[in-house]
Design a protein around this motif. Structure first.
Motif, mmCIF file in Angstrom:
data_model
loop_
_atom_site.group_PDB
_atom_site.id
_atom_site.type_symbol
_atom_site.label_atom_id
_atom_site.label_comp_id
_atom_site.label_asym_id
_atom_site.label_seq_id
_atom_site.Cartn_x
_atom_site.Cartn_y
_atom_site.Cartn_z
ATOM 1 N N LEU A 166 43.451 45.716 29.482
ATOM 2 C CA LEU A 166 43.280 47.560 29.457
ATOM 3 C C LEU A 166 43.345 48.089 27.983
ATOM 4 C CD1 LEU A 166 45.571 48.170 32.961
ATOM 5 C CD2 LEU A 166 42.813 47.705 32.426
ATOM 6 N N SER A 188 36.991 35.796 37.605
ATOM 7 C CA SER A 188 35.398 36.413 38.029
ATOM 8 C C SER A 188 34.452 36.219 38.250
ATOM 9 C CB SER A 188 35.613 37.159 36.437
ATOM 10 O OG SER A 188 34.112 37.839 36.779
ATOM 11 N N ASN A 203 28.280 38.353 38.966
ATOM 12 C CA ASN A 203 29.172 38.930 37.552
ATOM 13 C C ASN A 203 28.119 38.029 36.686
ATOM 14 O OD1 ASN A 203 29.605 41.575 38.453
ATOM 15 N ND2 ASN A 203 32.085 40.423 38.646
ATOM 16 N N MET A 225 33.435 47.527 33.219
ATOM 17 C CA MET A 225 34.995 47.913 33.293
ATOM 18 C C MET A 225 34.705 48.166 31.664
ATOM 19 S SD MET A 225 37.955 47.811 34.387
ATOM 20 C CE MET A 225 38.963 48.173 33.782
ATOM 21 N N THR A 260 41.249 53.359 29.379
ATOM 22 C CA THR A 260 42.580 52.275 29.358
ATOM 23 C C THR A 260 43.119 52.101 28.137
ATOM 24 O OG1 THR A 260 41.100 50.563 29.744
ATOM 25 C CG2 THR A 260 42.199 51.857 31.785
ATOM 26 N N CYS A 280 36.300 51.888 42.963
ATOM 27 C CA CYS A 280 35.030 50.653 42.603
ATOM 28 C C CYS A 280 35.943 49.598 42.941
ATOM 29 C CB CYS A 280 34.688 50.229 41.396
ATOM 30 S SG CYS A 280 33.636 51.527 40.107
ATOM 31 N N HIS A 281 37.041 48.690 43.165
ATOM 32 C CA HIS A 281 37.695 48.157 43.764
ATOM 33 C C HIS A 281 37.868 47.568 45.555
ATOM 34 C CE1 HIS A 281 38.338 46.184 39.169
ATOM 35 N NE2 HIS A 281 37.854 47.671 39.058
ATOM 36 N N ALA A 332 33.632 44.122 41.573
ATOM 37 C CA ALA A 332 34.660 44.733 40.955
ATOM 38 C C ALA A 332 35.688 43.977 41.187
ATOM 39 C CB ALA A 332 34.886 46.163 41.191
ATOM 40 N N CYS A 379 41.004 53.704 40.441
ATOM 41 C CA CYS A 379 40.679 52.838 40.862
ATOM 42 C C CYS A 379 40.137 51.953 42.112
ATOM 43 C CB CYS A 379 42.050 51.444 40.076
ATOM 44 S SG CYS A 379 42.248 51.665 38.720
ATOM 45 N N ALA A 433 37.348 42.374 29.522
ATOM 46 C CA ALA A 433 36.047 43.125 30.287
ATOM 47 C C ALA A 433 35.158 42.916 29.833
ATOM 48 C CB ALA A 433 36.597 44.664 29.775
ATOM 49 N N VAL A 448 35.439 51.309 30.559
ATOM 50 C CA VAL A 448 36.527 52.057 31.004
ATOM 51 C C VAL A 448 37.618 51.518 29.652
ATOM 52 C CG1 VAL A 448 38.102 51.978 33.620
ATOM 53 C CG2 VAL A 448 36.021 51.947 33.929
#
Length: 431
Positions: free
Chosen positions: A263, A356, A364, A277, A285, A212-213, A240, A209, A273, A280
């Motif tokens: 997730l 976000s 974003n 993401m 996840t 990216c974060h 992220a 993780c 998401a 992902v």
């Protein structure tokens, strides 16, 4: 110092490092293990239980996302991964003897995963996240290798990286590695619970993780003091968010259920998401066990509260286009997201108090307005609602106005975005 001068100094420094490393480094020969050892290893790798465990771990690590070209054979490589230094194609990791890992021993695989080195000892480009995968245990690495060896071999030669000098000189990575990489398997913290340690192992290692974060510097190195504190994904221009759930973190106020729901299904009561993401969640996840999802949530909730510098709010100055943005919001957005940004539970995410939306950058929000918002289709949410793109309907000024209205209305108090930044993001490649 101006950006051009900084870039020039950086390239000059890397050029010197590349030349020195080229002079010092000579790739070795492939070490061939004895035939008896390889035969014994091959028998162990055929264990169905080991292969099944490896499939799960490879899914948790989202290996297919990079090692599968869009529309191509799974794990056969070919996908070009964009970096600020040029494009790097992911290699073929099917067991093809000529173009894949068919002739690799587990020792070769462990060296790549744990040390970031190829079969001949050559340093691998860190677009392969060995900076995180080094924490994967040897037993888990063996299971992943067993699974990859069980796949149908696909004959697909690797492509050459599209990197300019000095980044094209692979041995220049020796200097980078000295600064930003230290091999080390994850060691459990005896002061923490087994659940917390499992979550830490998944987040820090296999789930990678941090890649990216976390903020990166001009050299592509991660800031060790900003673990999971958020950062712009290089070359993709998505932000992220901070994953801390304590005060000052990007997930402040999120419950364990909120994290697990996002997730597992791609949506929660706190958000949806989208962007990278969403992939992902779709590919990785959603397939994790409930116990592992709970462990990840426990670890994220236990991250320390952010310090004053990370938690300090940006000075609030309302955009001059607030009224215009309100009109656009009422016309284009309120029907789904609500007059007061409250959203519709289980269908459309709230915008008021949305982490976000309130992030340190409007990237974003701008990209979602331009490109639309597409939550992943998952087993727990097979028919997600999506947001249409507005790139063809709204000008840069209008996108900036509506994004600023959303970021500066209700309880939101984020900084404004300029139309010029919207124009830049409008022309940023999607992938």
């Amino acid at each position: 110092m101006k950006r051009g001068r900084r870039s020039g100094i950086l390239i000059l420094a890397l050029s010197g490092a590349a030349l020195l490393a080229w002079w010092l480094f000579v790739p070795g020969r492939v070490h061939q293990a004895p035939a008896a050892q390889l035969e014994a290893e091959a028998a162990k790798l055929r264990d169905p239980a080991l292969v099944a465990r490896g499939e799960y771990l490879a899914t948790v690590g989202d290996c297919a996302a990079c090692h599968t070209e869009r529309g191509g054979q799974r794990y056969a490589g070919g996908r070009s991964l964009a970096t600020p230094f040029g494009d790097v194609p992911a290699p073929n990791i099917t067991p093809d003897a000529e173009t894949g890992i068919g002739q690799w021993s587990f020792g070769d695989f462990w060296q790549a995963l744990h040390e970031g080195k190829g079969r001949r000892g050559e340093p691998l480009y860190p677009v392969f996240s060995y900076t995180s995968f080094t924490r994967v245990t040897r037993d888990d690495a063996l299971a992943i290798f067993a699974y990859l060896k069980s796949l149908p071999p696909v004959h697909q030669p690797d492509r050459e990286p599209g990197l300019a000098f000095p980044y094209s000189v692979r041995s220049s990575l020796l200097a980078w590695r000295a600064l930003y990489f230290k091999p080390g398997v994850y060691r459990p913290d005896p002061a923490r619970s087994p659940e917390w340690n499992r979550g830490a192992y998944l987040v820090q290692g296999l789930g990678h993780c941090n890649e990216c974060h976390t903020t990166r510097n001009a050299w592509g190195g991660m800031d060790p003091d900003r673990h999971l504190a958020g950062g712009t994904i290089p070359a993709l221009d998505w932000y992220a968010p901070d994953l801390g759930a304590q005060p000052g973190g990007g997930l402040a106020g999120w419950s364990r259920r909120d994290i697990v729901d996002l997730l597992k299904t791609g949506r929660s009561a706190r958000g949806v998401a989208f962007g990278p993401m969403a992939d992902v969640v779709r590919n990785s996840t959603q397939h994790m066990s409930d116990a592992d999802l709970q462990a990840v949530a426990a670890y994220l909730q236990a991250l320390p509260a952010r310090g004053p510098a990370a938690a300090a709010p940006v000075a609030f100055v309302q955009a001059a286009s607030h009224a215009q943005g309100g009109e656009l919001y009422a016309r284009q957005c309120a029907a789904c997201h609500g007059k007061h940004g409250e959203g519709v539970p289980g269908i459309y995410p709230p915008l008021d108090g949305n982490g976000s939306i309130n992030g340190p950058t409007a990237t974003n929000a701008v990209r979602s307005v331009l490109l639309g918002g597409f939550a992943p289709a998952t087993a727990g949410n097979p028919r997600p609602y999506s947001m249409p793109p507005f790139a063809q309907q709204l000008s840069d000024d209008e996108v900036a106005a509506v994004v600023n209205y959303i970021r500066q209305s209700w309880s939101n108090r984020a900084s404004a975005v300029r139309p010029a930044e919207v124009g830049r993001l409008r022309h940023t490649p999607v992938d």
